[in-house]
Each structure stands twice: as structure tokens, then as C-alpha cells.
Design a protein around this motif. Structure first.
Motif, PDB file in Angstrom:
ATOM      1  N   UNK A   8      68.090   2.400  22.625  1.00 46.06           N
ATOM      2  CA  UNK A   8      69.299   1.592  22.465  1.00 46.06           C
ATOM      3  C   UNK A   8      69.607   0.884  23.765  1.00 46.06           C
ATOM      4  N   UNK A   9      70.300  -0.237  23.639  1.00 44.79           N
ATOM      5  CA  UNK A   9      70.699  -0.986  24.820  1.00 44.79           C
ATOM      6  C   UNK A   9      70.998  -2.436  24.495  1.00 44.79           C
ATOM      7  N   UNK A  10      71.521  -3.144  25.497  1.00 48.70           N
ATOM      8  CA  UNK A  10      71.865  -4.552  25.322  1.00 48.70           C
ATOM      9  C   UNK A  10      70.632  -5.437  25.412  1.00 48.70           C
ATOM     10  N   UNK A  11      70.546  -6.406  24.500  1.00 44.00           N
ATOM     11  CA  UNK A  11      69.499  -7.428  24.499  1.00 44.00           C
ATOM     12  C   UNK A  11      70.168  -8.737  24.096  1.00 44.00           C
ATOM     13  N   UNK A  12      69.694  -9.837  24.652  1.00 43.55           N
ATOM     14  CA  UNK A  12      70.169 -11.153  24.254  1.00 43.55           C
ATOM     15  C   UNK A  12      69.431 -11.562  22.979  1.00 43.55           C
ATOM     16  N   UNK A  13      70.164 -11.978  21.953  1.00 39.11           N
ATOM     17  CA  UNK A  13      69.580 -12.409  20.684  1.00 39.11           C
ATOM     18  C   UNK A  13      69.879 -13.890  20.514  1.00 39.11           C
ATOM     19  N   UNK A  26      74.264  -5.193  21.231  1.00 39.54           N
ATOM     20  CA  UNK A  26      73.844  -3.822  21.515  1.00 39.54           C
ATOM     21  C   UNK A  26      72.935  -3.374  20.373  1.00 39.54           C
ATOM     22  N   UNK A  27      71.656  -3.170  20.681  1.00 38.19           N
ATOM     23  CA  UNK A  27      70.669  -2.810  19.666  1.00 38.19           C
ATOM     24  C   UNK A  27      70.438  -1.304  19.655  1.00 38.19           C
ATOM     25  N   UNK A  28      70.284  -0.763  18.440  1.00 44.27           N
ATOM     26  CA  UNK A  28      70.014   0.654  18.249  1.00 44.27           C
ATOM     27  C   UNK A  28      68.818   0.782  17.314  1.00 44.27           C
ATOM     28  N   UNK A  29      67.777   1.477  17.773  1.00 42.50           N
ATOM     29  CA  UNK A  29      66.580   1.713  16.976  1.00 42.50           C
ATOM     30  C   UNK A  29      66.639   3.140  16.445  1.00 42.50           C
ATOM     31  N   UNK A  30      66.786   3.266  15.125  1.00 45.42           N
ATOM     32  CA  UNK A  30      66.808   4.564  14.448  1.00 45.42           C
ATOM     33  C   UNK A  30      65.814   4.503  13.303  1.00 45.42           C
ATOM     34  N   UNK A  31      64.851   5.406  13.304  1.00 48.26           N
ATOM     35  CA  UNK A  31      63.842   5.373  12.249  1.00 48.26           C
ATOM     36  C   UNK A  31      63.144   4.027  12.268  1.00 48.26           C
ATOM     37  N   UNK A  32      63.124   3.360  11.118  1.00 39.53           N
ATOM     38  CA  UNK A  32      62.511   2.035  11.076  1.00 39.53           C
ATOM     39  C   UNK A  32      63.559   0.926  10.981  1.00 39.53           C
ATOM     40  N   UNK A  33      64.796   1.230  11.342  1.00 39.97           N
ATOM     41  CA  UNK A  33      65.873   0.235  11.310  1.00 39.97           C
ATOM     42  C   UNK A  33      66.306  -0.127  12.729  1.00 39.97           C
ATOM     43  N   UNK A  34      66.393  -1.425  12.993  1.00 41.48           N
ATOM     44  CA  UNK A  34      66.928  -1.935  14.253  1.00 41.48           C
ATOM     45  C   UNK A  34      68.253  -2.608  13.907  1.00 41.48           C
ATOM     46  N   UNK A  37      74.968  -4.489  17.224  1.00 41.14           N
ATOM     47  CA  UNK A  37      76.428  -4.368  17.246  1.00 41.14           C
ATOM     48  C   UNK A  37      76.993  -5.187  18.408  1.00 41.14           C
ATOM     49  N   UNK A  38      78.343  -5.214  18.472  1.00 42.10           N
ATOM     50  CA  UNK A  38      79.026  -5.827  19.609  1.00 42.10           C
ATOM     51  C   UNK A  38      78.788  -5.046  20.894  1.00 42.10           C
ATOM     52  N   UNK A  39      78.839  -3.727  20.816  1.00 37.03           N
ATOM     53  CA  UNK A  39      78.702  -2.905  22.013  1.00 37.03           C
ATOM     54  C   UNK A  39      78.357  -1.472  21.684  1.00 37.03           C
ATOM     55  N   UNK A  40      78.305  -0.615  22.701  1.00 35.62           N
ATOM     56  CA  UNK A  40      77.902   0.780  22.521  1.00 35.62           C
ATOM     57  C   UNK A  40      78.803   1.595  21.596  1.00 35.62           C
ATOM     58  N   UNK A  41      80.048   1.159  21.406  1.00 32.82           N
ATOM     59  CA  UNK A  41      80.942   1.896  20.502  1.00 32.82           C
ATOM     60  C   UNK A  41      80.490   1.767  19.044  1.00 32.82           C
ATOM     61  N   UNK A  42      79.664   0.756  18.762  1.00 35.26           N
ATOM     62  CA  UNK A  42      79.139   0.482  17.419  1.00 35.26           C
ATOM     63  C   UNK A  42      80.252   0.262  16.389  1.00 35.26           C
TER      64      UNK A  42
END
Length: 135
Positions: A8-13, A26-34, A37-42
Motif C-alpha cells: 500500500x502507498x501513494x501513487x500518482x494516477x 492511496x493504493x492498496x493491493x489485497x489478493x488480486x484487487x488493487x 482511495x483518497x488517503x490511508x484512512x480509506x
């Protein structure tokens, strides 16, 4: 069954239109889903990308201006997501680490068979190690 966060972490999209500006997500990789979100609070989800190999291809982005930005494409049937890092050694190392994690997330789901998935993961890890060693 709960999924474990792999990265997980910030990336420019990049925006989806020619004149759209890039958004820091703010990207989160869980299983096969990326999921992004706006930020770490999700608190606000903006989208999710199914990384199953038959639905998404992870590849390096061919573009001009490679000296300014490092980019990665996530190509689905109807959309190309462009993720952007700065071209510094640290930015390129982070991109390589994300690429390795994305390819690893795809590996258990088949498509090209276990050996093809393992080869893609090893190639991503090698790239991440090379960037880290150069930094």
C-alpha cells in the motif's frame, strides 16, 4: 476469508482524459484487487482494478519524457490505468517494487500456468532488486 494487504502507498494516477490532471491516490493491493482511495484512512474509495491475468495486463509504459517520470500501465479490456512515479532512483525502485507485487498477485490465478506466473514474478523481483542496488 480475509485478504492480506500485500502493498500500500501513494501513487500518482493519470486522469482518464487528455486534459485531465493526475491525481495522488492511496493504493492498496489485497489478493488480486488493487483499490485506490483518497488517503490511508480509506474513507472514500475511488475505484478498484481486478488483477486476474485474463482481465488485466501489467506492463511498462512506453512514453516520451522517461527522464522525468517512470510509468506503469494496467491494461484492462476497456481501460488503461497509468500509474506514475518520479524518475529518481527512489521513484524507479518504488515502481519496480509495485510491479513485482502486482505480478506476484497475478501469479496464483493462472492464465499462463504456474511456471509462466512464476517467471513473471521473478522478472519483476529482478527489476526491483536492480533498481534498489543502483540507488
Amino acid at each position: 476469508m480475509s485478504r492480506r494487504v500485500k502493498k500500500e502507498g501513494f501513487i500518482l494516477k493519470e486522469g482518464g482524459h487528455v486534459y485531465a490532471r493526475s491525481q495522488r491516490r492511496y493504493f492498496v493491493l489485497e489478493g488480486r484487487a488493487l483499490t485506490y482511495y483518497d488517503g490511508p484512512s480509506r474513507s472514500k474509495e475511488h475505484g478498484s482494478i481486478d488483477l486476474a491475468p485474463e482481465r488485466c495486463e501489467v506492463r511498462d509504459h512506453a512514453h516520451r519524457g522517461a527522464e522525468k517520470h517512470a510509468k506503469l500501465d494496467l491494461v484492462t479490456g476497456d481501460h488503461t490505468y497509468v500509474l506514475v512515479w518520479d524518475a529518481s532512483d527512489a521513484g524507479r525502485a518504488d515502481m519496480a517494487a509495485w510491479k513485482a507485487a502486482l505480478l506476484e498477485a497475478q501469479a496464483p490465478y493462472g492464465g499462463g500456468g504456474e511456471s509462466a506466473g512464476a517467471a513473471r514474478v521473478e522478472k519483476g523481483r529482478s527489476a526491483a532488486a536492480a533498481y534498489a542496488a543502483a540507488a
